[in-house]
Design a protein around this motif. Structure first.
Motif, PDB file in Angstrom:
ATOM      1  N   TYR A 165      38.690  15.371  22.105  1.00 14.85           N
ATOM      2  CA  TYR A 165      39.058  16.252  23.210  1.00 14.85           C
ATOM      3  C   TYR A 165      38.700  15.502  24.477  1.00 14.85           C
ATOM      4  N   ALA A 166      39.718  15.194  25.291  1.00 18.56           N
ATOM      5  CA  ALA A 166      39.531  14.311  26.435  1.00 18.56           C
ATOM      6  C   ALA A 166      39.867  15.050  27.724  1.00 18.56           C
ATOM      7  N   ALA A 167      38.887  15.168  28.614  1.00 16.62           N
ATOM      8  CA  ALA A 167      39.038  15.958  29.828  1.00 16.62           C
ATOM      9  C   ALA A 167      38.837  15.104  31.075  1.00 16.62           C
ATOM     10  N   GLY A 168      39.818  15.120  31.981  1.00 18.56           N
ATOM     11  CA  GLY A 168      39.669  14.552  33.313  1.00 18.56           C
ATOM     12  C   GLY A 168      39.217  15.654  34.252  1.00 18.56           C
ATOM     13  N   VAL A 169      38.138  15.446  34.993  1.00 21.67           N
ATOM     14  CA  VAL A 169      37.480  16.545  35.692  1.00 21.67           C
ATOM     15  C   VAL A 169      37.074  16.162  37.108  1.00 21.67           C
ATOM     16  N   LEU A 170      36.662  17.184  37.856  1.00 22.06           N
ATOM     17  CA  LEU A 170      35.902  17.020  39.086  1.00 22.06           C
ATOM     18  C   LEU A 170      34.737  17.988  38.996  1.00 22.06           C
ATOM     19  N   ILE A 171      33.533  17.453  38.816  1.00 20.22           N
ATOM     20  CA  ILE A 171      32.335  18.276  38.645  1.00 20.22           C
ATOM     21  C   ILE A 171      31.271  17.820  39.623  1.00 20.22           C
ATOM     22  N   VAL A 181      27.036  21.333  28.984  1.00 18.33           N
ATOM     23  CA  VAL A 181      26.628  22.130  27.822  1.00 18.33           C
ATOM     24  C   VAL A 181      27.863  22.679  27.102  1.00 18.33           C
ATOM     25  N   ILE A 182      28.847  23.150  27.874  1.00 15.64           N
ATOM     26  CA  ILE A 182      30.085  23.659  27.276  1.00 15.64           C
ATOM     27  C   ILE A 182      30.780  22.562  26.473  1.00 15.64           C
ATOM     28  N   LEU A 183      30.947  21.400  27.075  1.00 17.12           N
ATOM     29  CA  LEU A 183      31.672  20.314  26.408  1.00 17.12           C
ATOM     30  C   LEU A 183      30.924  19.808  25.181  1.00 17.12           C
ATOM     31  N   GLN A 184      29.627  19.648  25.302  1.00 18.23           N
ATOM     32  CA  GLN A 184      28.835  19.223  24.150  1.00 18.23           C
ATOM     33  C   GLN A 184      28.920  20.260  23.032  1.00 18.23           C
ATOM     34  N   GLY A 185      28.965  21.528  23.410  1.00 16.26           N
ATOM     35  CA  GLY A 185      29.093  22.598  22.417  1.00 16.26           C
ATOM     36  C   GLY A 185      30.409  22.530  21.665  1.00 16.26           C
ATOM     37  N   TYR A 186      31.490  22.161  22.348  1.00 14.49           N
ATOM     38  CA  TYR A 186      32.772  22.023  21.657  1.00 14.49           C
ATOM     39  C   TYR A 186      32.709  20.919  20.607  1.00 14.49           C
ATOM     40  N   ARG A 188      30.151  19.992  18.847  1.00 14.64           N
ATOM     41  CA  ARG A 188      29.438  20.524  17.672  1.00 14.64           C
ATOM     42  C   ARG A 188      30.273  21.569  16.938  1.00 14.64           C
ATOM     43  N   GLN A 189      30.836  22.498  17.694  1.00 14.75           N
ATOM     44  CA  GLN A 189      31.550  23.623  17.086  1.00 14.75           C
ATOM     45  C   GLN A 189      32.793  23.200  16.333  1.00 14.75           C
ATOM     46  N   HIS A 190      33.529  22.244  16.905  1.00 19.11           N
ATOM     47  CA  HIS A 190      34.824  21.881  16.352  1.00 19.11           C
ATOM     48  C   HIS A 190      34.839  20.506  15.674  1.00 19.11           C
ATOM     49  N   SER A 191      33.684  19.863  15.603  1.00 22.46           N
ATOM     50  CA  SER A 191      33.566  18.546  14.957  1.00 22.46           C
ATOM     51  C   SER A 191      34.591  17.566  15.514  1.00 22.46           C
ATOM     52  N   MET A 192      34.663  17.502  16.836  1.00 15.14           N
ATOM     53  CA  MET A 192      35.537  16.531  17.489  1.00 15.14           C
ATOM     54  C   MET A 192      34.759  15.841  18.601  1.00 15.14           C
ATOM     55  N   ALA A 193      34.988  14.541  18.735  1.00 14.11           N
ATOM     56  CA  ALA A 193      34.385  13.825  19.853  1.00 14.11           C
ATOM     57  C   ALA A 193      34.928  14.391  21.160  1.00 14.11           C
ATOM     58  N   VAL A 194      34.121  14.333  22.212  1.00 14.17           N
ATOM     59  CA  VAL A 194      34.517  14.881  23.512  1.00 14.17           C
ATOM     60  C   VAL A 194      34.253  13.842  24.597  1.00 14.17           C
ATOM     61  N   LEU A 195      35.264  13.582  25.410  1.00 16.27           N
ATOM     62  CA  LEU A 195      35.176  12.640  26.526  1.00 16.27           C
ATOM     63  C   LEU A 195      35.352  13.389  27.834  1.00 16.27           C
ATOM     64  N   MET A 196      34.481  13.134  28.793  1.00 23.48           N
ATOM     65  CA  MET A 196      34.570  13.740  30.119  1.00 23.48           C
ATOM     66  C   MET A 196      34.608  12.639  31.168  1.00 23.48           C
ATOM     67  N   ALA A 197      35.752  12.513  31.874  1.00 25.03           N
ATOM     68  CA  ALA A 197      35.921  11.508  32.925  1.00 25.03           C
ATOM     69  C   ALA A 197      35.819  12.198  34.279  1.00 25.03           C
ATOM     70  N   ASN A 198      34.746  11.956  34.996  1.00 29.27           N
ATOM     71  CA  ASN A 198      34.482  12.598  36.285  1.00 29.27           C
ATOM     72  C   ASN A 198      34.765  11.628  37.429  1.00 29.27           C
ATOM     73  N   TRP A 215      30.604  12.368  23.923  1.00 28.95           N
ATOM     74  CA  TRP A 215      29.785  12.883  22.824  1.00 28.95           C
ATOM     75  C   TRP A 215      30.479  12.634  21.493  1.00 28.95           C
ATOM     76  N   SER A 216      29.698  12.484  20.435  1.00 35.88           N
ATOM     77  CA  SER A 216      30.257  12.289  19.101  1.00 35.88           C
ATOM     78  C   SER A 216      30.616  13.641  18.476  1.00 35.88           C
ATOM     79  N   GLU A 217      31.167  13.592  17.288  1.00 43.40           N
ATOM     80  CA  GLU A 217      31.639  14.797  16.606  1.00 43.40           C
ATOM     81  C   GLU A 217      30.532  15.783  16.271  1.00 43.40           C
ATOM     82  N   ASP A 218      29.289  15.340  16.242  1.00 42.04           N
ATOM     83  CA  ASP A 218      28.176  16.265  15.971  1.00 42.04           C
ATOM     84  C   ASP A 218      27.462  16.705  17.251  1.00 42.04           C
ATOM     85  N   GLY A 219      28.022  16.343  18.403  1.00 42.51           N
ATOM     86  CA  GLY A 219      27.437  16.747  19.675  1.00 42.51           C
ATOM     87  C   GLY A 219      26.415  15.785  20.234  1.00 42.51           C
ATOM     88  N   SER A 220      26.140  14.701  19.523  1.00 42.99           N
ATOM     89  CA  SER A 220      25.188  13.717  20.039  1.00 42.99           C
ATOM     90  C   SER A 220      25.808  12.950  21.202  1.00 42.99           C
TER      91      SER A 220
END
Length: 253
Positions: A165-171, A181-186, A188-198, A215-220
């Motif tokens: 799950y790859a998100a381009g953001v302004l934070i 916390v929301i992105l890291q939770g996804y 863990r919840q959905h077992s998918m790596a998450v990328l946040m580009a700020n 983050w990796s698929e387990d939220g690490s």
């Protein structure tokens, strides 16, 4: 599981300067190629900056020739790049917040932000999302900033089989703790790596906090930028194990 190298392009945007930002994006794509990156994700509205009316006035049709330098470079170097750009779809006068997929194979994909942040509706219309991407067997779902604040958006990505799950953001600093916390939770919840580009700094009157993450698929947490500035945040998966690094991006003077 195949190898995969992805990166968040934590970039500084020049306000309303499309040619200048295209040149800066080219440098990111070149640096990414040097690092073996297959998928490179830029922040929200990276090609114009988060500049409200000024950004909307620069909206283009996705096929516009102005993007050809980026499209050609992405194809030449074998990097699929997701760039932030205000767009207008054929037959519509409404400006959308777009994430354009410049494929390593020369293809062009379109994602448009579905969920607007408060105030954005004064300038932009809600978009329509877009299809998942396939990067050598990995399924990637895109998001643009406020999209990810809706749990249904990430759940839909997981239902489509996304493992990234790859998100381009302004934070900004104020929202950073809650949003990460929301992105890291996804993850863990959905077992998918998450990328946040700020964004790497000030844009449209907003002071971005940088600190792009993957983050990796387990939220690490695999890797995070230490702060602001032009940085490439790289994560590489080999035999199911992720490793990360942060690489400075030097712009031409």
């Amino acid at each position: 599981m195949s190898t995969l190298t992805i990166a968040a392009a934590q970039s500084l945007s020049l306000a309303g300067d499309l040619p200048g930002n295209i040149a800066r994006h080219c440098r990111f794509i070149e640096t990414a190629a040097e690092q073996g990156v297959e998928l490179l994700v830029f922040p929200e509205l990276s090609l114009t900056g988060y500049e409200g009316d000024a950004a909307a006035a620069l909206a283009i049709e996705p096929q516009d020739a102005v993007l050809q330098p980026l499209r050609g470079l992405a194809r030449k170097l074998g990097v699929t790049a997701i760039v932030g750009m205000p767009i207008r779809l054929e037959g519509s006068v409404s400006a959308l917040i777009g994430a354009l997929v410049l494929g390593a194979d020369g293809s062009l994909g379109v994602y448009s932000k579905q969920h607007l942040h408060t105030g954005e509706e004064l300038v932009f219309a809600p978009g329509f999302g877009g299809p998942t991407l396939n990067i050598n067997g990995d399924v990637v779902a895109l998001a643009v900033c406020a999209d990810f604040t809706h749990a249904s958006h990430a759940a839909a990505a997981a239902d489509q089989g996304a493992n990234l799950y790859a998100a381009g953001v302004l934070i900004s600093e104020k929202g950073y703790a809650v949003d990460t916390v929301i992105l890291q939770g996804y993850a863990r919840q959905h077992s998918m790596a998450v990328l946040m580009a700020n964004h790497g700094g000030l844009t449209g009157g907003w002071q971005s906090t940088g600190r792009s993450c993957i983050w990796s698929e387990d939220g690490s947490l695999i890797v995070a930028a230490p702060g602001t500035g032009d940085l490439l945040v790289v994560a590489q998966r080999n035999e199911g194990v992720w490793q990360g690094r942060v690489v400075p991006v030097t712009q031409a003077r």
